[in-house]
Motif scaffolding. Sequence first.
Motif, PDB file in Angstrom:
ATOM      1  N   GLU A  59       0.840  -1.369  -0.110  1.00 13.45           N
ATOM      2  CA  GLU A  59       0.102   0.126  -0.021  1.00 13.45           C
ATOM      3  C   GLU A  59       0.767   1.360   0.055  1.00 13.45           C
TER       4      GLU A  59
ATOM      5  N   ALA B 277       1.436   4.097  -3.042  1.00 13.10           N
ATOM      6  CA  ALA B 277       0.982   5.430  -2.835  1.00 13.10           C
ATOM      7  C   ALA B 277       2.278   6.207  -3.434  1.00 13.10           C
TER       8      ALA B 277
ATOM      9  N   ARG C 203       2.794   9.059  -6.318  1.00 12.74           N
ATOM     10  CA  ARG C 203       3.459  10.706  -6.179  1.00 12.74           C
ATOM     11  C   ARG C 203       4.811  10.781  -6.927  1.00 12.74           C
TER      12      ARG C 203
END
Length: 451
Positions: free
Chosen positions: A94, A98, A102
């Motif tokens: 996870e 993420a 970014r």
Amino acid sequence: MRAFLGSMTGRVFLALFVGMVASAALTQWLAVGERQRAIEQYRDFHALERAEQLIMTVDLLSVSSRTDYLKVVNRTAVRLDVASAASAALPQTEFSSALAIRLGDGFRIFPLAERPEACKVARQKNTLFGPAQWRGTCEAMNIQMRDGHMLRLSIMPPRAPPGVSQNAMGTTLIAFLLSIAVLAYLVTRMTMRPLKQLAQAAKDLGNDINHPPLQLVGASEIRQASAAFNAMQARIRQHIFQRTQMLAAITHDLQTPLTRMRLRLEKVEEPELQGRLVGDLSAMQQMVKEGLELARSMDSTESMQALDLDSLLEAVCSDAADAGQRVELAGRSSMALMGRPMALRRCLVNLIDNAVKYGQYAHVTVERMAGAARVRIQDGGPGIAPDQLAKVFEPFYRIETSRSRDSGGTGLGLTIARNIAEQHGASVLLANHAGCGLEVTLIIPEYYVGK
């Protein structure tokens, strides 16, 4: 302690205390758990921001300058180092997913199976009902820069906060439990006070049927119970009054025909028959008189007063001696009590008369006990059979020995004495003593502060 826990007050207090402690413990556990989850989410977000900043900054530096820069910035829980060797990669996590979003295109992320050493021993400082294990992000991954250079990113747990001393935690816990105990006690006292007042009112009602009614105060249920109690007291008072009036009316109305019969018996010419009829009539008049006294003994309209027990006993014994009875008084109680003067006098007179009538004399002894006075009246009679000691208190019960009709007894003297004693919370006990007749013991509680 056992007596307290066995009472209603103790049980309600214990139930409230345990319930409040359990509720507070559950609330604390839920609050600490929610706080910990919020901290972990915040730390993960902060680690994600920090990792993005480090990678983007390093990407702008030359390869030769990256090592020196990383030595300066690697002072937090997010570390970026030069990858020493290739490692087996895992599926995206996870956090890595993420971070990849970014960073955008040009960067490749490879999560590693090998976790930082700090993850194995990552523990927080123990708090009240709080988790001791860090459950946030703690992992390592390789980051392939846009120039192909490979770096290792390590996300480690935050540093442990300064510890709280055990004394401080113990003091806080003790203060918390004391506050709960005080609150539970106040609630218990507020709840049990109306019940205690109702129980005291019932006790006072047994001692004085004319005791003032309960005040209708408190919660609606308490006011309803108090109103029902007052109504019951009024009904009992009315029943006693009606019964007393009925008995008094009957005995009063019987006096007139009995008096006429006595006058007519004077005209009977045969002396022997006249004597027997007059004797029967006298016995009937005595029974009517004692019946009226019995009715009066069950009436408690006389007001309660503070009495000196020693003075009352001296007056009763002195009157008995003046009437030619063999009565002796010994001892002193030095005690004052609350009672009805005329009723208590009638009780003592009946007991002394009973001793003199059937035992030739009455030796009265009074002494003080713990919270009560004990009056013992001993006679010189034959005593009473053990199986009849309880029956002599029944109305109109007579023992067919020396305590017979020939001695003028109606069987109501002890009944009247016991009724009066019970109205004062006292008790009358009978016991035989070998060679010294019957002993009557009257124990009177001290409702009034003694001298």
